[in-house]
Design an enzyme around this catalytic site. Structure first.
Site, PDB file in Angstrom:
ATOM      1  N   LYS A  52     -32.999 -22.133 -21.462  1.00 46.86           N
ATOM      2  CA  LYS A  52     -32.462 -23.455 -20.865  1.00 46.86           C
ATOM      3  C   LYS A  52     -32.913 -23.440 -19.406  1.00 46.86           C
ATOM      4  O   LYS A  52     -33.199 -22.450 -18.750  1.00 46.86           O
ATOM      5  CB  LYS A  52     -31.027 -23.294 -21.027  1.00 46.86           C
ATOM      6  N   CYS A 136     -37.094 -33.968 -13.199  1.00 48.48           N
ATOM      7  CA  CYS A 136     -35.718 -34.171 -12.331  1.00 48.48           C
ATOM      8  C   CYS A 136     -35.901 -34.806 -11.291  1.00 48.48           C
ATOM      9  O   CYS A 136     -36.906 -35.008 -10.842  1.00 48.48           O
ATOM     10  CB  CYS A 136     -35.455 -32.598 -12.199  1.00 48.48           C
ATOM     11  N   LYS A 172     -44.274 -28.653 -18.226  1.00 49.87           N
ATOM     12  CA  LYS A 172     -43.812 -29.481 -19.233  1.00 49.87           C
ATOM     13  C   LYS A 172     -43.873 -31.006 -18.870  1.00 49.87           C
ATOM     14  O   LYS A 172     -43.254 -31.445 -17.751  1.00 49.87           O
ATOM     15  CB  LYS A 172     -42.342 -29.170 -19.704  1.00 49.87           C
TER      16      LYS A 172
HETATM   17  C1  LIG Z   1     -29.447 -30.972 -26.184  1.00 52.52           C
HETATM   18  C2  LIG Z   1     -30.830 -30.935 -25.383  1.00 52.52           C
HETATM   19  C3  LIG Z   1     -30.926 -30.232 -24.121  1.00 52.52           C
HETATM   20  C4  LIG Z   1     -32.071 -30.236 -23.639  1.00 52.52           C
HETATM   21  N1  LIG Z   1     -32.443 -29.454 -22.460  1.00 52.52           N
HETATM   22  C5  LIG Z   1     -33.805 -29.376 -21.765  1.00 52.52           C
HETATM   23  C6  LIG Z   1     -33.725 -28.660 -20.815  1.00 52.52           C
HETATM   24  O1  LIG Z   1     -33.011 -27.987 -20.099  1.00 52.52           O
HETATM   25  N2  LIG Z   1     -35.081 -28.415 -20.235  1.00 52.52           N
HETATM   26  C7  LIG Z   1     -36.101 -29.055 -20.849  1.00 52.52           C
HETATM   27  O2  LIG Z   1     -37.162 -28.799 -20.279  1.00 52.52           O
HETATM   28  N3  LIG Z   1     -36.013 -29.740 -21.810  1.00 52.52           N
HETATM   29  C8  LIG Z   1     -34.773 -29.861 -22.331  1.00 52.52           C
HETATM   30  N4  LIG Z   1     -34.524 -30.632 -23.909  1.00 52.52           N
HETATM   31  C9  LIG Z   1     -35.902 -31.333 -24.305  1.00 52.52           C
HETATM   32  C10 LIG Z   1     -36.448 -30.259 -25.245  1.00 52.52           C
HETATM   33  O3  LIG Z   1     -36.816 -29.086 -24.863  1.00 52.52           O
HETATM   34  C11 LIG Z   1     -37.701 -30.958 -26.054  1.00 52.52           C
HETATM   35  O4  LIG Z   1     -38.773 -31.044 -25.074  1.00 52.52           O
HETATM   36  C12 LIG Z   1     -37.279 -32.366 -26.881  1.00 52.52           C
HETATM   37  O5  LIG Z   1     -35.936 -32.043 -27.221  1.00 52.52           O
HETATM   38  C13 LIG Z   1     -38.226 -32.531 -28.056  1.00 52.52           C
HETATM   39  O6  LIG Z   1     -38.210 -31.691 -28.796  1.00 52.52           O
HETATM   40  P1  LIG Z   1     -37.399 -31.745 -30.307  1.00 52.52           P
HETATM   41  O7  LIG Z   1     -37.660 -33.063 -30.924  1.00 52.52           O
HETATM   42  O8  LIG Z   1     -37.872 -30.544 -31.035  1.00 52.52           O
HETATM   43  O9  LIG Z   1     -35.976 -31.546 -29.817  1.00 52.52           O
HETATM   44  C14 LIG Z   1     -33.453 -30.689 -24.293  1.00 52.52           C
HETATM   45  C15 LIG Z   1     -33.306 -31.282 -25.516  1.00 52.52           C
HETATM   46  C16 LIG Z   1     -32.019 -31.482 -26.080  1.00 52.52           C
HETATM   47  C17 LIG Z   1     -31.797 -32.113 -27.304  1.00 52.52           C
END
Ligand SMILES: Cc1cc2nc3c(=O)[nH]c(=O)nc-3n(C[C@H](O)[C@H](O)[C@H](O)COP(=O)(O)O)c2cc1C
Length: 309
Positions: A52, A136, A172
């Site tokens: 996270k 951010c 990212k």
């Molecule tokens: C609940 C939640 C929390 C997330 N928190 C972060 C985070 O703290 N840092 C980050 O770079 N991406 C965060 N993301 C983005 C995910 O890492 C990812 O890039 C995005 O959800 C797309 O992938 P997915 O469709 O497989 O979830 C978060 C996504 C979700 C759903």
């Protein structure tokens, strides 16, 4: 837990200099600090454990509601809730180290120096890589998002690279830009070792009792299967525009999805949202990936990639 078993195809991949036992990594924010879903989902399943996003100080995150389901997706407005860098270093990294895991640590800060300070503190720790979450607010420019500004991306990546030598630095990328390849190029120019695409897409919902968004910050981030075609196109375009490796993220829910990202140009992938529905899915995806390779007579992922080229 190694996924290489006798008679099984070799699922290992390389993201630049970083060797992963398999191409499936955890996506930041969907598995806490790596052990939060254990034992249902042991972190050892993953080729790389991305934690996270942590910030220099703890953050409480946004008020609830923070999540809304959509058709084939999820809206989130977590607001980077995290424990802050010091507790992360004192508690979370040792807990992973006790399991033999060096995490890929996602960090975020309010300015380039903040990123560099975090990188330098983590340089002394057992971590495999850093992942920079640039989505951010930039405190110095009153809330502008670093990830949309190529100049800021170069500056932050260069500052982190100057402070962190313990492993590669991944950047990212947000899809919420006109041209994601321009931001990938900026990351490469700053010295990034890989780029990860994509973070969530800008989205929103409306609560019909109020006529307003349910989220305190109005908009939210869309993830899950709905965004996979967008992510796939981003990976395809980026991998043909920069020399550094690309890690694919967005909506992955099956072995076929992983293979599509690899064919589009990704060196590895991350899985996030879909695991909220089924935490046992990553292990099954890897088994299906191995079965898929075996059925086609491939001994390894690299053999498959050679066949595709
Ligand atoms: C609940 C939640 C929390 C997330 N928190 C972060 C985070 O703290 N840092 C980050 O770079 N991406 C965060 N993301 C983005 C995910 O890492 C990812 O890039 C995005 O959800 C797309 O992938 P997915 O469709 O497989 O979830 C978060 C996504 C979700 C759903």
């Amino acid at each position: 837990m190694s996924r290489i078993r006798a008679g099984q195809p070799d699922l290992s991949v390389e993201v630049g200099s970083l060797q992963l036992t398999n191409p499936l990594c955890s996506a930041s924010g969907c598995f806490g600090y790596g052990l939060d879903c254990d034992p249902l989902l042991p972190p050892e399943v993953f080729g790389g454990v991305v934690t996270k996003t942590v910030t220099p100080q703890p953050r409480k995150g946004n008020p609830v509601p923070r999540l809304r389901e959509t058709s084939s997706g999820l809206l989130n407005s977590i607001g980077l809730e995290n424990c802050g860098l010091s507790p992360f270093i004192l508690e979370k990294i040792p807990a992973l180290a006790a399991r033999g895991i060096k995490p890929i640590v996602s960090i975020s800060a309010g300015d380039p120096q903040g990123f560099a300070d975090m990188a330098s503190a983590l340089n002394r720790e057992p971590v495999a890589a850093l992942e920079l979450n640039l989505s951010c607010p930039n405190v110095a420019s009153a809330g502008a998002n670093f990830a949309t500004d190529p100049g800021a991306v170069v500056e932050i990546v260069a500052a982190v690279k100057g402070a962190f030598t313990a492993g590669p630095v991944w950047v990212k990328l947000t899809p919420n830009v006109t041209d994601i390849t321009a931001i990938a190029a900026a990351a490469a120019a700053g010295g990034a070792d890989a780029v990860c695409a994509i973070n969530t897409l800008l989205g929103m919902d409306i609560d019909l009792t109020t006529g307003r968004s349910p989220f305190a910050r109005t908009t939210a981030g869309l993830s899950g299967p709905a965004i996979m075609p967008v992510a796939l196109a981003a990976v395809y375009r980026i991998s043909r525009s920069v020399e550094i490796p690309v890690v694919g993220i967005g909506g992955i829910a099956s072995a076929e999805d992983v293979l599509k990202f690899l064919a589009a140009g990704a060196s590895a992938v991350q899985v996030g949202t879909i695991v909220f529905r089924d935490p046992t899915l990553p292990a099954r995806i890897l088994d299906e990936l191995a079965a898929w390779l075996t059925e086609r007579g491939c001994d390894s992922i690299s053999e498959l990639e050679t066949a595709w080229r």
